[in-house]
Motif scaffolding. Structure first.
Motif, PDB file in Angstrom:
ATOM      1  N   TRP A  70      18.469 -12.233  -6.007  1.00 39.05           N
ATOM      2  CA  TRP A  70      19.268 -11.098  -5.538  1.00 39.05           C
ATOM      3  C   TRP A  70      19.278  -9.978  -6.560  1.00 39.05           C
ATOM      4  O   TRP A  70      19.356  -8.808  -6.209  1.00 39.05           O
ATOM      5  CB  TRP A  70      20.706 -11.542  -5.282  1.00 39.05           C
ATOM      6  CG  TRP A  70      20.829 -12.443  -4.102  1.00 39.05           C
ATOM      7  CD1 TRP A  70      21.003 -13.806  -4.122  1.00 39.05           C
ATOM      8  CD2 TRP A  70      20.771 -12.064  -2.729  1.00 39.05           C
ATOM      9  NE1 TRP A  70      21.050 -14.297  -2.849  1.00 39.05           N
ATOM     10  CE2 TRP A  70      20.917 -13.249  -1.962  1.00 39.05           C
ATOM     11  CE3 TRP A  70      20.605 -10.846  -2.067  1.00 39.05           C
ATOM     12  CZ2 TRP A  70      20.907 -13.240  -0.579  1.00 39.05           C
ATOM     13  CZ3 TRP A  70      20.602 -10.841  -0.678  1.00 39.05           C
ATOM     14  CH2 TRP A  70      20.757 -12.019   0.050  1.00 39.05           C
ATOM     15  N   GLY A  81      17.022  -9.680  -9.500  1.00 33.92           N
ATOM     16  CA  GLY A  81      15.769  -9.193 -10.072  1.00 33.92           C
ATOM     17  C   GLY A  81      14.545  -9.995  -9.705  1.00 33.92           C
ATOM     18  O   GLY A  81      14.623 -11.050  -9.082  1.00 33.92           O
ATOM     19  N   LYS A 107      12.905 -10.002 -16.572  1.00 35.10           N
ATOM     20  CA  LYS A 107      13.701  -9.923 -15.337  1.00 35.10           C
ATOM     21  C   LYS A 107      13.989  -8.450 -15.111  1.00 35.10           C
ATOM     22  O   LYS A 107      14.699  -7.833 -15.920  1.00 35.10           O
ATOM     23  CB  LYS A 107      14.997 -10.724 -15.490  1.00 35.10           C
ATOM     24  CG  LYS A 107      15.912 -10.676 -14.256  1.00 35.10           C
ATOM     25  CD  LYS A 107      17.093 -11.626 -14.423  1.00 35.10           C
ATOM     26  CE  LYS A 107      18.008 -11.645 -13.214  1.00 35.10           C
ATOM     27  NZ  LYS A 107      19.109 -12.622 -13.347  1.00 35.10           N
ATOM     28  N   ILE A 147      10.634 -20.080 -20.504  1.00 34.01           N
ATOM     29  CA  ILE A 147      10.815 -21.534 -20.644  1.00 34.01           C
ATOM     30  C   ILE A 147       9.879 -22.174 -19.628  1.00 34.01           C
ATOM     31  O   ILE A 147      10.105 -22.078 -18.411  1.00 34.01           O
ATOM     32  CB  ILE A 147      12.291 -21.947 -20.377  1.00 34.01           C
ATOM     33  CG1 ILE A 147      13.242 -21.217 -21.328  1.00 34.01           C
ATOM     34  CG2 ILE A 147      12.470 -23.464 -20.497  1.00 34.01           C
ATOM     35  CD1 ILE A 147      13.008 -21.464 -22.810  1.00 34.01           C
ATOM     36  N   ASP A 165      20.285 -16.797 -16.295  1.00 31.57           N
ATOM     37  CA  ASP A 165      20.907 -16.042 -15.207  1.00 31.57           C
ATOM     38  C   ASP A 165      22.390 -15.716 -15.468  1.00 31.57           C
ATOM     39  O   ASP A 165      23.290 -16.362 -14.911  1.00 31.57           O
ATOM     40  CB  ASP A 165      20.736 -16.781 -13.866  1.00 31.57           C
ATOM     41  CG  ASP A 165      21.131 -15.878 -12.700  1.00 31.57           C
ATOM     42  OD1 ASP A 165      21.371 -14.684 -12.933  1.00 31.57           O
ATOM     43  OD2 ASP A 165      21.209 -16.388 -11.559  1.00 31.57           O
TER      44      ASP A 165
HETATM   45  N1  LIG Z   1      12.991 -17.671 -19.115  1.00 29.84           N
HETATM   46  C1  LIG Z   1      12.426 -18.052 -17.965  1.00 29.84           C
HETATM   47  N2  LIG Z   1      11.310 -18.803 -17.996  1.00 29.84           N
HETATM   48  C2  LIG Z   1      10.736 -19.237 -16.836  1.00 29.84           C
HETATM   49  N3  LIG Z   1      11.213 -18.971 -15.612  1.00 29.84           N
HETATM   50  C3  LIG Z   1      12.309 -18.225 -15.508  1.00 29.84           C
HETATM   51  C4  LIG Z   1      12.984 -17.720 -16.673  1.00 29.84           C
HETATM   52  N4  LIG Z   1      14.066 -17.024 -16.271  1.00 29.84           N
HETATM   53  C5  LIG Z   1      14.074 -17.085 -14.914  1.00 29.84           C
HETATM   54  N5  LIG Z   1      13.029 -17.794 -14.442  1.00 29.84           N
HETATM   55  C6  LIG Z   1      12.737 -18.123 -13.008  1.00 29.84           C
HETATM   56  O1  LIG Z   1      13.158 -17.046 -12.187  1.00 29.84           O
HETATM   57  C7  LIG Z   1      14.150 -17.486 -11.239  1.00 29.84           C
HETATM   58  C8  LIG Z   1      15.105 -16.350 -10.937  1.00 29.84           C
HETATM   59  O2  LIG Z   1      15.812 -15.991 -12.132  1.00 29.84           O
HETATM   60  P1  LIG Z   1      17.344 -15.533 -12.073  1.00 29.84           P
HETATM   61  O3  LIG Z   1      18.154 -16.627 -11.467  1.00 29.84           O
HETATM   62  O4  LIG Z   1      17.727 -15.044 -13.425  1.00 29.84           O
HETATM   63  O5  LIG Z   1      17.228 -14.282 -11.064  1.00 29.84           O
HETATM   64  P2  LIG Z   1      18.326 -13.755 -10.017  1.00 29.84           P
HETATM   65  O6  LIG Z   1      17.774 -12.503  -9.442  1.00 29.84           O
HETATM   66  O7  LIG Z   1      19.664 -13.676 -10.678  1.00 29.84           O
HETATM   67  O8  LIG Z   1      18.282 -14.916  -8.952  1.00 29.84           O
HETATM   68  P3  LIG Z   1      19.469 -15.414  -7.957  1.00 29.84           P
HETATM   69  O9  LIG Z   1      19.741 -14.321  -7.010  1.00 29.84           O
HETATM   70  O10 LIG Z   1      18.837 -16.623  -7.282  1.00 29.84           O
HETATM   71  O11 LIG Z   1      20.643 -15.762  -8.832  1.00 29.84           O
HETATM   72  C9  LIG Z   1      14.778 -18.725 -11.910  1.00 29.84           C
HETATM   73  O12 LIG Z   1      15.352 -19.625 -10.979  1.00 29.84           O
HETATM   74  C10 LIG Z   1      13.568 -19.347 -12.594  1.00 29.84           C
HETATM   75  O13 LIG Z   1      12.815 -20.133 -11.677  1.00 29.84           O
END
Ligand SMILES: Nc1ncnc2c1ncn2[C@@H]1O[C@H](COP(=O)(O)OP(=O)(O)OP(=O)(O)O)[C@@H](O)[C@H]1O
Ligand SMILES: [Mg+2]
Length: 258
Positions: free
Chosen positions: A60, A62, A78, A121, A181
């Motif tokens: 949602w 990024g 991100k 990671i 996150d």
């Molecule tokens: N440091 C990292 N290393 C590898 N993969 C990552 C890393 N950070 C995030 N990801 C991948 O990207 C996905 C999305 O990241 P994140 O949850 O920060 O985004 P978001 O937009 O807040 O998503 P959501 O709306 O689902 O909360 C994570 O579930 C993971 O699979």
């Protein structure tokens, strides 16, 4: 494995960086900002497929993709996407910085209004994690409890730890868990991340046998009032004992000998 992947020049990777709308005006701003911070290439890698390519994740807030900068090497970036519910990444960057100083989150390298860049990671999300041994599982669970408590000590409430399936990534080499996150994170006088992560672990199949919810309940209600380190220590020892109880060690040994 990564050395066999092709790196795409950043300006040719708009369809990945700015999914689902690479022609939006915001996209040009994001690309310009990334270039100004020395991020030169995007690597197609990860579980979220876009056309014939991949990124690490799309949520949602990024798009998360693997990138390269001369200064920091391999990075996870991100960035806002055109349909993001956020208008700025700066609040998340601030929370991330605090958490990464305590090694709770992966190290933060760069941040701006449009993106944050941090250590990738390379390993499974908690939901997909299959520990090789009970000892490895016990280690990961204990480290997660410590990390949730560290967030409690600095007054950061993560906000999504009661469902930690995609909020925790496990480093495949070290089995170290990292909390990611900080999109919903807030400052709070009683953040109570520790009770949340224990409840969250109990919802994950691989960890269910380590959590005796009835046994930990009185300690958790005490902890919610006072975030004391001695309660963390007690909770960890209960969970370690349950993870490593002799019956399971015996089952493991007999499976290995078959
Ligand atoms: N440091 C990292 N290393 C590898 N993969 C990552 C890393 N950070 C995030 N990801 C991948 O990207 C996905 C999305 O990241 P994140 O949850 O920060 O985004 P978001 O937009 O807040 O998503 P959501 O709306 O689902 O909360 C994570 O579930 C993971 O699979
Ligand atoms: Mg999020």
């Amino acid at each position: 494995m990564l050395d066999r992947l092709d790196a795409m020049v950043l300006s040719n990777a708009r369809s990945l960086v700015c999914y689902p709308n690479p022609s939006s005006p915001l996209c040009s701003k994001i690309i310009k900002e990334l270039e100004s911070r020395g991020i030169s290439h995007v690597i197609s890698y990860g579980g979220f497929k876009i056309g014939g390519h991949s990124i690490l994740g799309h949520g949602w807030a990024g798009n998360v993709f693997l990138a390269v900068s001369e200064k920091h090497g391999l990075l996870a970036v991100k960035s806002l996407h055109p349909k993001s519910r956020r208008r700025s990444m700066l609040k998340e960057a601030l929370m991330w910085l605090a958490a990464s100083r305590l090694h709770v989150a992966p190290q933060l390298f760069e941040a701006s209004r449009y993106f944050i860049a941090y250590k990738p990671i390379l390993g499974p999300r908690l939901a997909d994690y299959r520990p090789r041994t009970q000892q490895e599982k016990a280690y990961t669970a204990a480290r997660l409890l410590t990390k949730a408590h560290l967030l409690d000590t600095i007054g950061v409430r993560h906000g999504e730890l009661s469902r930690p399936h995609a909020q925790v990534l496990i480093d495949s080499c070290s089995s170290e868990p990292y909390i990611i996150d900080y999109d919903s994170a807030t400052l709070h006088t009683k953040p109570s991340n520790l009770p949340k992560i224990i409840g969250g672990l109990a919802r994950i199949k691989a960890f269910r046998d380590c959590i005796d919810t009835i046994q930990v309940r009185p300690l958790l209600s005490h902890y919610k009032k006072r975030h004391e380190t001695n309660i963390l220590i007690e909770l960890k020892s209960i969970i370690l004992r349950k993870c490593l109880r002799p019956r399971q060690l015996f089952n493991q040994a007999s499976k290995q000998s078959q």
